[in-house]
Design an enzyme around this catalytic site. Structure first.
Site, short mmCIF file in Angstrom:
data_model
loop_
_atom_site.label_atom_id
_atom_site.label_comp_id
_atom_site.label_asym_id
_atom_site.label_seq_id
_atom_site.Cartn_x
_atom_site.Cartn_y
_atom_site.Cartn_z
N CYS A 38 0.83 -1.21 0.00
CA CYS A 38 0.00 0.00 0.00
C CYS A 38 0.87 1.27 0.00
CB CYS A 38 -0.90 -0.05 1.23
SG CYS A 38 -1.70 1.49 1.66
N CYS A 41 0.12 3.86 2.70
CA CYS A 41 0.57 3.38 4.02
C CYS A 41 2.03 3.74 4.25
CB CYS A 41 0.38 1.86 4.13
SG CYS A 41 -1.33 1.32 3.96
#
Length: 113
Positions: A38, A41
């Protein structure tokens, strides 16, 4: 057992350690539901690391890998990463989805801390 990531300084929690580390904590706990694949993230990780250091003694910041911990991820209906969930006294009190700046995140959490 919880593990602290030596690159971020954030504690990793799992399905097995979530209750002890997050739900039973005496301080508020900010959980980042994250995944290694991600990009947002990874963008918010330095922000969370700074907050963890600056708010030590007032707030605990941990990470939970959604791919490796499907039970907790499903229990809190996490569908997007990163999801940031603030817990106090064993209950989620605030949920935020998506990466954000440190200033914005602290503003969004300030009334709950």
């Amino acid at each position: 057992m919880t593990n602290t990531d030596t690159t971020t300084g954030l504690t990793a929690v799992s399905d097995a350690t979530f209750a002890r580390t997050v739900l039973d904590a005496s301080l508020p706990v900010l959980v980042e539901f994250t995944a290694h694949w991600c990009p947002p993230c990874r963008m918010i990780e330095p922000v969370l690391t700074e907050i963890a250091a600056e708010q030590s003694g007032r707030l605990t910041v941990v990470q939970l890998d959604v791919d490796a911990n499907p039970v907790t991820t499903a229990a809190y209906a996490v569908l997007s990463m990163p999801t940031l969930m603030l817990f106090r006294n064993g209950a989620p009190i605030r949920t935020l989805v998506g990466a954000r700046s440190k200033r914005r995140l602290m503003n969004e959490l300030s009334d709950a801390l």
